[in-house]
Motif scaffolding. Sequence first.
Motif, PDB file in Angstrom:
ATOM      1  N   THR A 171      -4.142 -10.664  26.637  1.00 15.07           N
ATOM      2  CA  THR A 171      -4.524 -10.411  28.017  1.00 15.07           C
ATOM      3  C   THR A 171      -4.407  -8.921  28.308  1.00 15.07           C
ATOM      4  OG1 THR A 171      -2.268 -10.864  28.711  1.00 15.07           O
ATOM      5  CG2 THR A 171      -3.801 -12.701  28.751  1.00 15.07           C
ATOM      6  N   SER A 172      -4.751  -8.555  29.533  1.00 19.78           N
ATOM      7  CA  SER A 172      -4.751  -7.143  29.921  1.00 19.78           C
ATOM      8  C   SER A 172      -3.379  -6.526  29.720  1.00 19.78           C
ATOM      9  CB  SER A 172      -5.155  -7.020  31.395  1.00 19.78           C
ATOM     10  OG  SER A 172      -5.100  -5.669  31.772  1.00 19.78           O
ATOM     11  N   ALA A 173      -3.323  -5.381  29.018  1.00 19.12           N
ATOM     12  CA  ALA A 173      -2.031  -4.755  28.721  1.00 19.12           C
ATOM     13  C   ALA A 173      -2.037  -3.253  28.964  1.00 19.12           C
ATOM     14  CB  ALA A 173      -1.636  -5.037  27.274  1.00 19.12           C
ATOM     15  N   GLU A 174      -3.119  -2.700  29.449  1.00 16.96           N
ATOM     16  CA  GLU A 174      -3.170  -1.272  29.714  1.00 16.96           C
ATOM     17  C   GLU A 174      -2.298  -0.939  30.925  1.00 16.96           C
ATOM     18  OE1 GLU A 174      -4.714   0.878  27.719  1.00 16.96           O
ATOM     19  OE2 GLU A 174      -5.189  -0.843  26.459  1.00 16.96           O
ATOM     20  N   ALA A 175      -1.516   0.113  30.834  1.00 21.38           N
ATOM     21  CA  ALA A 175      -0.629   0.517  31.924  1.00 21.38           C
ATOM     22  C   ALA A 175      -0.583   2.029  31.985  1.00 21.38           C
ATOM     23  CB  ALA A 175       0.759  -0.070  31.725  1.00 21.38           C
ATOM     24  N   ALA A 176       0.155   2.534  32.975  1.00 22.82           N
ATOM     25  CA  ALA A 176       0.256   3.986  33.146  1.00 22.82           C
ATOM     26  C   ALA A 176       1.582   4.513  32.644  1.00 22.82           C
ATOM     27  CB  ALA A 176       0.086   4.345  34.624  1.00 22.82           C
ATOM     28  N   ALA A 177       2.354   3.695  31.951  1.00 19.06           N
ATOM     29  CA  ALA A 177       3.664   4.127  31.460  1.00 19.06           C
ATOM     30  C   ALA A 177       3.898   3.545  30.078  1.00 19.06           C
ATOM     31  CB  ALA A 177       4.769   3.692  32.416  1.00 19.06           C
ATOM     32  N   THR A 178       4.683   4.299  29.266  1.00 18.31           N
ATOM     33  CA  THR A 178       5.020   3.871  27.913  1.00 18.31           C
ATOM     34  C   THR A 178       6.515   4.004  27.711  1.00 18.31           C
ATOM     35  OG1 THR A 178       2.870   4.631  27.092  1.00 18.31           O
ATOM     36  CG2 THR A 178       4.619   4.273  25.464  1.00 18.31           C
ATOM     37  N   TRP A 179       7.148   2.954  27.200  1.00 13.96           N
ATOM     38  CA  TRP A 179       8.578   2.972  26.908  1.00 13.96           C
ATOM     39  C   TRP A 179       8.798   3.273  25.432  1.00 13.96           C
ATOM     40  CZ3 TRP A 179      12.650   2.655  30.212  1.00 13.96           C
ATOM     41  CH2 TRP A 179      12.387   2.253  31.537  1.00 13.96           C
ATOM     42  N   ILE A 180       9.775   4.153  25.162  1.00 12.43           N
ATOM     43  CA  ILE A 180      10.134   4.511  23.786  1.00 12.43           C
ATOM     44  C   ILE A 180      11.616   4.225  23.600  1.00 12.43           C
ATOM     45  CG2 ILE A 180      10.300   6.358  22.085  1.00 12.43           C
ATOM     46  CD1 ILE A 180       7.960   7.715  23.405  1.00 12.43           C
ATOM     47  N   ASP A 181      11.937   3.341  22.677  1.00 16.92           N
ATOM     48  CA  ASP A 181      13.339   3.017  22.393  1.00 16.92           C
ATOM     49  C   ASP A 181      14.006   4.168  21.647  1.00 16.92           C
ATOM     50  OD1 ASP A 181      13.088   0.515  23.576  1.00 16.92           O
ATOM     51  OD2 ASP A 181      12.349  -0.384  21.711  1.00 16.92           O
ATOM     52  N   GLY A 207       2.260  17.647  29.803  1.00 13.68           N
ATOM     53  CA  GLY A 207       1.693  17.214  31.073  1.00 13.68           C
ATOM     54  C   GLY A 207       2.029  15.775  31.410  1.00 13.68           C
ATOM     55  N   VAL A 208       3.112  15.256  30.853  1.00 11.34           N
ATOM     56  CA  VAL A 208       3.529  13.874  31.057  1.00 11.34           C
ATOM     57  C   VAL A 208       4.940  13.869  31.620  1.00 11.34           C
ATOM     58  CG1 VAL A 208       4.052  11.680  29.903  1.00 11.34           C
ATOM     59  CG2 VAL A 208       2.061  13.008  29.209  1.00 11.34           C
ATOM     60  N   ASN A 209       5.191  12.988  32.591  1.00 13.96           N
ATOM     61  CA  ASN A 209       6.526  12.859  33.167  1.00 13.96           C
ATOM     62  C   ASN A 209       7.413  12.015  32.264  1.00 13.96           C
ATOM     63  OD1 ASN A 209       5.794  14.312  35.497  1.00 13.96           O
ATOM     64  ND2 ASN A 209       4.967  12.452  36.445  1.00 13.96           N
ATOM     65  N   VAL A 210       8.666  12.504  32.078  1.00 15.83           N
ATOM     66  CA  VAL A 210       9.640  11.795  31.264  1.00 15.83           C
ATOM     67  C   VAL A 210      10.727  11.264  32.191  1.00 15.83           C
ATOM     68  CG1 VAL A 210      11.243  11.903  29.333  1.00 15.83           C
ATOM     69  CG2 VAL A 210       9.159  13.299  29.315  1.00 15.83           C
ATOM     70  N   LEU A 211      10.915   9.943  32.185  1.00 19.46           N
ATOM     71  CA  LEU A 211      11.902   9.304  33.051  1.00 19.46           C
ATOM     72  C   LEU A 211      13.030   8.763  32.189  1.00 19.46           C
ATOM     73  CD1 LEU A 211       9.459   7.298  35.365  1.00 19.46           C
ATOM     74  CD2 LEU A 211      10.352   9.607  35.673  1.00 19.46           C
ATOM     75  N   VAL A 212      14.262   9.195  32.512  1.00 15.48           N
ATOM     76  CA  VAL A 212      15.449   8.756  31.781  1.00 15.48           C
ATOM     77  C   VAL A 212      16.338   8.002  32.767  1.00 15.48           C
ATOM     78  CG1 VAL A 212      17.429   9.467  30.403  1.00 15.48           C
ATOM     79  CG2 VAL A 212      15.289  10.768  30.278  1.00 15.48           C
ATOM     80  N   GLU A 213      16.626   6.742  32.447  1.00 17.87           N
ATOM     81  CA  GLU A 213      17.416   5.900  33.332  1.00 17.87           C
ATOM     82  C   GLU A 213      18.776   5.614  32.707  1.00 17.87           C
ATOM     83  OE1 GLU A 213      15.402   2.390  34.483  1.00 17.87           O
ATOM     84  OE2 GLU A 213      13.574   3.428  35.128  1.00 17.87           O
ATOM     85  N   GLU A 214      19.776   5.524  33.563  1.00 17.37           N
ATOM     86  CA  GLU A 214      21.123   5.191  33.105  1.00 17.37           C
ATOM     87  C   GLU A 214      21.184   3.712  32.724  1.00 17.37           C
ATOM     88  OE1 GLU A 214      23.664   7.070  32.586  1.00 17.37           O
ATOM     89  OE2 GLU A 214      22.767   8.945  33.296  1.00 17.37           O
ATOM     90  N   ASN A 217      18.691   2.131  27.014  1.00 18.01           N
ATOM     91  CA  ASN A 217      18.617   2.934  25.803  1.00 18.01           C
ATOM     92  C   ASN A 217      17.152   3.194  25.434  1.00 18.01           C
ATOM     93  OD1 ASN A 217      19.712   4.357  23.658  1.00 18.01           O
ATOM     94  ND2 ASN A 217      19.633   2.584  22.291  1.00 18.01           N
ATOM     95  N   ALA A 218      16.416   3.794  26.379  1.00 22.95           N
ATOM     96  CA  ALA A 218      15.004   4.104  26.182  1.00 22.95           C
ATOM     97  C   ALA A 218      14.595   5.125  27.226  1.00 22.95           C
ATOM     98  CB  ALA A 218      14.143   2.852  26.286  1.00 22.95           C
ATOM     99  N   VAL A 219      13.485   5.803  26.973  1.00 18.87           N
ATOM    100  CA  VAL A 219      12.915   6.730  27.941  1.00 18.87           C
ATOM    101  C   VAL A 219      11.491   6.281  28.232  1.00 18.87           C
ATOM    102  CG1 VAL A 219      14.320   8.685  27.217  1.00 18.87           C
ATOM    103  CG2 VAL A 219      12.112   8.275  26.120  1.00 18.87           C
TER     104      VAL A 219
END
Length: 486
Positions: A171-181, A207-214, A217-219
């Motif tokens: 099914t549809s899986a395109e998104a505007a964000a990517t998670w990297i473990d 030119g990409v925003n990097v989000l780090v959450e407490e 264990n991924a960004v």
Amino acid sequence: MPQLIATVATLALLLVSLLLVFYARREAEAIRRSVAAETQGTREEARDLVSEAQRREERVAQREKDLAADQRAAQTYARSLEERAAVVARDERRLASERDAIGEQTRRALAETAGLSAAEAKEQLRAHLVAEAKEEARADVRRIERQAKNSADRRVREILVGAMQRQAARTSAEAAATWIDLPSDDMKGRIIGREGRNIRAFESITGVNVLVEEGVNAVQLSSFDVERREVAEITLRELIDDGRIHPHRIESVYHAVVEGAQARHLEAGLDAIEAAGVRGITEDMCVTLGRLRLRSSYGQNVLSHLVEAAQIAGDIARELGADVELATRATFLHDIGKAFTHERPGTHATLGAAYARDNGEADEVVNAIAAHHDEVPPATLEALIVQVADAISASRPGARRDDADAYIERMENLEKLVAEHHGVSKVIAMAAGREVRVVVEPDEVDDAGVQALARTIAEHISSDFSFAGEIKVTVIRELRADAVAG
């Protein structure tokens, strides 16, 4: 003494002779009895054979009698048929004569009643019979057309369902964000860097925003530009694998990843070509196809859509006896123009057809690409198969997602467009816009006008409303009469 011996010898010989005679007589008696038994058996067998022969002769005689009786019955039946045929022939001649007489009487009666001549009455009768025959012929044609349409609809449903059931696309899986473990918690600190210099450098370069959450264990890499997000993802993964993360290293890895884009496009294109089962694609077209993995339409990946639609087209063409290779190839290339829509003016169908022609594709393939949105008339059956496969892949549940506000606006626009027609009292868009129920005023639209209104609305939607797949229009006319008994 010698005389005694001679006497004994004589007696012995006599005794032996008597014994021999006795045994000879007993053997002869046994032989006689054996011969008598054999003779008796032979006589009994002969009697049995004679009896069997007599029975067979009796059966043969009975069969001959039966055959003679059958022959007599057949001859009698044949004479009866001849007599019946003669009677039928006489009746036919009599009925024909009576029919001609009745027809002549009818013509004369009509002529006398209407004041017409026999020729004029005959002409009117002929015209009446011709009109009746034409009406019956039209009814037969309509019935045959309905039967053919129902049969064709069933066959089409079988083919389409069979083609769709063979697919197992996601099914549809395109998104505007990517998670990297991340391999460890301390990797977050390396990515952020002292006073955040690494993460600022990474965001500035990619030119990409990097989000780090407490606690996670991924960004997360966030960007609406798919190509930038892919480059940033590959860059960050290589930095994590290498372990050395600083501004200079980020910049060098980023440039290397950007330079490898052509190779990634080529690899993605080759994988798609292999999955679709298409051969003879040029390297330039392969790279262009690989670029489409970074394009999406309503959340559906364009390259995945091409592969899926090509497989569906091959199944449909195989069931219909069409050119499987041509249908698969044209469907696989039908959206290739989407790789140029942000660079050149024109629709993706027009751009794709021109690009395919420049790369030596056959005229049938070029026409199918240009006609898959009805911008030009389809010239082959395979071009129609491209349209069907494209619609199936795009409209299957889960293939594409839509923004809620855009969806509501589209439904409202569809209802407003239909409501403009004369006699329409209510419009209801159903099944995600795949069906429109139209209720008309019974005083303004009669039964004969319902079908014409449905066709008019369908044509209006096709010409003035943009949609994928098909929209079924159902016009409902209901006349109610109420009365109150006091």
